[in-house]
Design a protein around this motif. Sequence first.
Motif, PDB file in Angstrom:
ATOM      1  N   ALA A   1      18.032   1.735 -15.249  1.00 57.30           N
ATOM      2  CA  ALA A   1      18.904   2.904 -15.190  1.00 57.30           C
ATOM      3  C   ALA A   1      19.142   3.248 -13.729  1.00 57.30           C
ATOM      4  N   GLN A   2      19.974   4.273 -13.502  1.00 55.69           N
ATOM      5  CA  GLN A   2      20.248   4.720 -12.146  1.00 55.69           C
ATOM      6  C   GLN A   2      20.016   6.217 -12.038  1.00 55.69           C
ATOM      7  N   GLN A   3      19.259   6.606 -11.019  1.00 55.45           N
ATOM      8  CA  GLN A   3      19.050   8.023 -10.745  1.00 55.45           C
ATOM      9  C   GLN A   3      19.075   8.223  -9.238  1.00 55.45           C
ATOM     10  N   TYR A   4      20.040   8.998  -8.766  1.00 51.72           N
ATOM     11  CA  TYR A   4      20.180   9.273  -7.336  1.00 51.72           C
ATOM     12  C   TYR A   4      18.909   9.925  -6.826  1.00 51.72           C
ATOM     13  N   ASN A   5      18.325   9.347  -5.769  1.00 52.01           N
ATOM     14  CA  ASN A   5      16.997   9.762  -5.370  1.00 52.01           C
ATOM     15  C   ASN A   5      16.782   9.489  -3.884  1.00 52.01           C
ATOM     16  N   GLY A   6      16.567  10.541  -3.111  1.00 52.58           N
ATOM     17  CA  GLY A   6      16.374  10.383  -1.681  1.00 52.58           C
ATOM     18  C   GLY A   6      15.137   9.608  -1.291  1.00 52.58           C
ATOM     19  N   ILE A   7      14.129   9.569  -2.154  1.00 51.28           N
ATOM     20  CA  ILE A   7      12.920   8.808  -1.834  1.00 51.28           C
ATOM     21  C   ILE A   7      13.252   7.339  -1.622  1.00 51.28           C
ATOM     22  N   ASN A   8      14.225   6.819  -2.374  1.00 56.00           N
ATOM     23  CA  ASN A   8      14.654   5.436  -2.176  1.00 56.00           C
ATOM     24  C   ASN A   8      15.033   5.179  -0.723  1.00 56.00           C
ATOM     25  N   THR A   9      15.737   6.140  -0.121  1.00 56.05           N
ATOM     26  CA  THR A   9      16.238   5.929   1.238  1.00 56.05           C
ATOM     27  C   THR A   9      15.150   6.132   2.276  1.00 56.05           C
ATOM     28  N   PHE A  10      14.197   7.021   2.012  1.00 58.35           N
ATOM     29  CA  PHE A  10      13.049   7.114   2.911  1.00 58.35           C
ATOM     30  C   PHE A  10      12.327   5.765   2.978  1.00 58.35           C
ATOM     31  N   VAL A  11      12.106   5.154   1.817  1.00 60.54           N
ATOM     32  CA  VAL A  11      11.431   3.857   1.783  1.00 60.54           C
ATOM     33  C   VAL A  11      12.275   2.803   2.498  1.00 60.54           C
ATOM     34  N   ALA A  12      13.590   2.823   2.290  1.00 56.34           N
ATOM     35  CA  ALA A  12      14.469   1.859   2.956  1.00 56.34           C
ATOM     36  C   ALA A  12      14.405   2.016   4.473  1.00 56.34           C
TER      37      ALA A  12
ATOM     38  N   PRO B   1       8.250  10.563   7.288  1.00 51.24           N
ATOM     39  CA  PRO B   1       8.672   9.813   6.102  1.00 51.24           C
ATOM     40  C   PRO B   1       7.492   9.446   5.202  1.00 51.24           C
ATOM     41  N   ALA B   2       6.380   9.051   5.809  1.00 54.48           N
ATOM     42  CA  ALA B   2       5.213   8.665   5.012  1.00 54.48           C
ATOM     43  C   ALA B   2       4.703   9.848   4.197  1.00 54.48           C
ATOM     44  N   GLU B   3       4.725  11.045   4.765  1.00 51.53           N
ATOM     45  CA  GLU B   3       4.265  12.235   4.039  1.00 51.53           C
ATOM     46  C   GLU B   3       5.189  12.549   2.870  1.00 51.53           C
ATOM     47  N   VAL B   4       6.503  12.416   3.081  1.00 49.10           N
ATOM     48  CA  VAL B   4       7.460  12.701   2.021  1.00 49.10           C
ATOM     49  C   VAL B   4       7.285  11.723   0.866  1.00 49.10           C
ATOM     50  N   VAL B   5       7.162  10.429   1.189  1.00 51.06           N
ATOM     51  CA  VAL B   5       6.988   9.424   0.144  1.00 51.06           C
ATOM     52  C   VAL B   5       5.663   9.619  -0.576  1.00 51.06           C
ATOM     53  N   ALA B   6       4.595   9.873   0.181  1.00 49.19           N
ATOM     54  CA  ALA B   6       3.275  10.056  -0.430  1.00 49.19           C
ATOM     55  C   ALA B   6       3.267  11.232  -1.388  1.00 49.19           C
ATOM     56  N   SER B   7       3.982  12.282  -1.043  1.00 52.78           N
ATOM     57  CA  SER B   7       4.053  13.442  -1.932  1.00 52.78           C
ATOM     58  C   SER B   7       4.785  13.106  -3.222  1.00 52.78           C
TER      59      SER B   7
ATOM     60  N   GLY C   1       0.782  -1.221   0.000  1.00 56.65           N
ATOM     61  CA  GLY C   1       0.000   0.000   0.000  1.00 56.65           C
ATOM     62  C   GLY C   1       0.818   1.276   0.000  1.00 56.65           C
ATOM     63  N   LEU C   2       2.127   1.169   0.211  1.00 54.17           N
ATOM     64  CA  LEU C   2       2.950   2.384   0.240  1.00 54.17           C
ATOM     65  C   LEU C   2       3.069   2.998  -1.150  1.00 54.17           C
ATOM     66  N   LEU C   3       3.263   2.159  -2.160  1.00 60.51           N
ATOM     67  CA  LEU C   3       3.400   2.631  -3.531  1.00 60.51           C
ATOM     68  C   LEU C   3       2.065   2.475  -4.260  1.00 60.51           C
ATOM     69  N   PRO C   4       1.797   3.317  -5.238  1.00 64.83           N
ATOM     70  CA  PRO C   4       0.551   3.207  -5.993  1.00 64.83           C
ATOM     71  C   PRO C   4       0.385   1.830  -6.636  1.00 64.83           C
ATOM     72  N   ALA C   5      -0.853   1.410  -6.777  1.00 68.80           N
ATOM     73  CA  ALA C   5      -1.147   0.079  -7.306  1.00 68.80           C
ATOM     74  C   ALA C   5      -0.663  -0.099  -8.733  1.00 68.80           C
ATOM     75  N   ASP C   6      -0.577   0.997  -9.485  1.00 68.12           N
ATOM     76  CA  ASP C   6      -0.149   0.866 -10.879  1.00 68.12           C
ATOM     77  C   ASP C   6       1.363   0.945 -11.058  1.00 68.12           C
ATOM     78  N   TYR C   7       2.118   1.056  -9.971  1.00 69.13           N
ATOM     79  CA  TYR C   7       3.580   1.028 -10.057  1.00 69.13           C
ATOM     80  C   TYR C   7       4.043  -0.412 -10.298  1.00 69.13           C
ATOM     81  N   PRO C   8       5.125  -0.599 -11.058  1.00 67.89           N
ATOM     82  CA  PRO C   8       5.683  -1.949 -11.237  1.00 67.89           C
ATOM     83  C   PRO C   8       6.399  -2.398  -9.964  1.00 67.89           C
ATOM     84  N   PRO C   9       6.714  -3.681  -9.852  1.00 68.87           N
ATOM     85  CA  PRO C   9       7.469  -4.171  -8.683  1.00 68.87           C
ATOM     86  C   PRO C   9       8.827  -3.473  -8.570  1.00 68.87           C
ATOM     87  N   VAL C  10       9.155  -3.042  -7.361  1.00 66.63           N
ATOM     88  CA  VAL C  10      10.437  -2.393  -7.065  1.00 66.63           C
ATOM     89  C   VAL C  10      11.112  -3.199  -5.968  1.00 66.63           C
ATOM     90  N   THR C  11      12.327  -3.674  -6.202  1.00 68.15           N
ATOM     91  CA  THR C  11      13.001  -4.497  -5.199  1.00 68.15           C
ATOM     92  C   THR C  11      13.750  -3.657  -4.183  1.00 68.15           C
TER      93      THR C  11
END
Length: 404
Positions: free
Chosen positions: A195-206, A176-182, A129-139
Motif C-alpha cells: 500500500a501507499q501512505q505518505y510519511n515523512g519518516i521515509n524521507t528522514f531515512v532516505a 534525524p536519528a532521534e526523529v526516526v527512533a521515536s 540497526g536503524l530499524l527494529p530487528a523485528d521489522y520486515p525488509p524495507v527497500t
Amino acid sequence: MNTPSYRARWSTLAASGALLVALTAGLAAPALAAPASSAATAGPADGRLDRAALARTIAGVPDDEVTGALVRVGGRDGQWSGTAGADVPADGRFRIGSISKVFTATVVLQLAAERRIDLAATVQHYLPGLLPADYPPVTVGQLLDHTSGLPGGSGLTSGDGSTQWFADHRADSWTPAEVVASAVTQPMAFAPGSAQQYNGINTFVAGMLVEKVTGHSFAQAVQARIARPLGLRDTYVPAAGETSLPGPHAHGYLTVPGPDGEGVLVDVTEQSAWPWAEGGMISSAADLDRFLTALFRGRLLPPAQQAELFTVPDVPNDHNKNCEVGPTAGHACFSMGLMSVTLPDGTRVWGKTGSRPGFTSGMFATRDLSRHVVYSLNPTTLDGREFPYVWGIVTTAFGSGQAY
C-alpha cells in the motif's frame, strides 16, 4: 466560507502538507461558492494564460487567515507573477516544507544512476540497526514512493498540534536519528510494498542514506548535485540549529490565543530547521521554477531514473488523505519523488506541496511543461483555511479555474 466543519475537513491535509491534492475534492463534493477573497475565474477555453484571473486569485490577501501570497506562473504562453500582502518581495525566500522531499528523492535517484545505491536493496543493508530487528525488509525504492509501511511520526516534534505549542517550541530541534527512533517504537503500518501512505519518516531515512553513501552531509549533497549546477542561489538546507530566514522574505505568523481570549499574531519566521531532508529547506519561487523545469527536462536524471519520477505504483492508499479524492481515489498518487494530481477538467499535473507553520507552498507542472506554477502563502493557522486560495491559484494557473 469559514465554518467549523470546513476547517475540520482540511485540517489533516494541512498537517501533512498535501493541500493541493485535495483540489479534486470538488469532483465528489457538492458545488460550493468560492470565498470572495479567492474567487477564481476559469481561463479562456483555448488555455491561454489569463493574467487578470490569476491576479484575482490573490486579490483578497491579506486577511485574517493569510497575510501574504507570492505566485509565479510560466509556460508556452508566457509568464505571470504577483504578490499580495505587506512586504512580500517577488524574489523573496520562503520555507518550502515537504517540497524538500523532491530534492531528497532526486539525490537518491542520482546515486542509483551511479550504481552507488540499489533501489531494490534494503534499508537494513545500508543502515544496519536503524530499524527494529523485528521489522520486515524495507527497500530504498519503497522509501521514495511511500510504500515502505514504516510508522509515521510521534508527538516528539508536534506536541498537541496547536499554534500555541509551535509558537512556544519553534526553536526546538531534533536530529534525524532521534526523529526516526521515536517513530519506530510503533509497529509497521502495513507490509512493505502492499500500500501507499505518505510519511515523512521515509524521507528522514532516505536523507540518512544519502549521508551514509556519500560520506558528506545532506546539505552538501544538495548543493553539489542540484543547487550549484542549476545556479539556484536561494536554495539550501539550513544547518542544524539555524533559525533565521536570510535575504528578502515575507514573514510567517501564527494566530495564538491572547490573554483576553482574542487571537494575536506571533511572528514564527525564525524557526528550527529540524525537518532537514524531509521538510527543512529554504528556496524562492524563481529557484523552484528552475528546479522543476530542469527536473522535468531530464537535466538532473538519466532516462531510467527519470521514468521513476512519473511512475505511480499500482497499490491502494492506506489511510492517506492525499490520495482519497478525484478520479483515482483509493489508489496511490505518489511516485518516487512527485505527486500526481488530476484537476477537475482532467488536466494531470505533477509536483509537490510543502508546509511549515507560517508558510504553505507548492510547485506543479504539466508533464510537457506547457504550464507550471509555484506559489507561497503565509497562513496564520495550521488547519488549512488557506485552501480556497490554493484552489484558485492552481486551477486558474492551469486554465481549469473552478470556484470552490
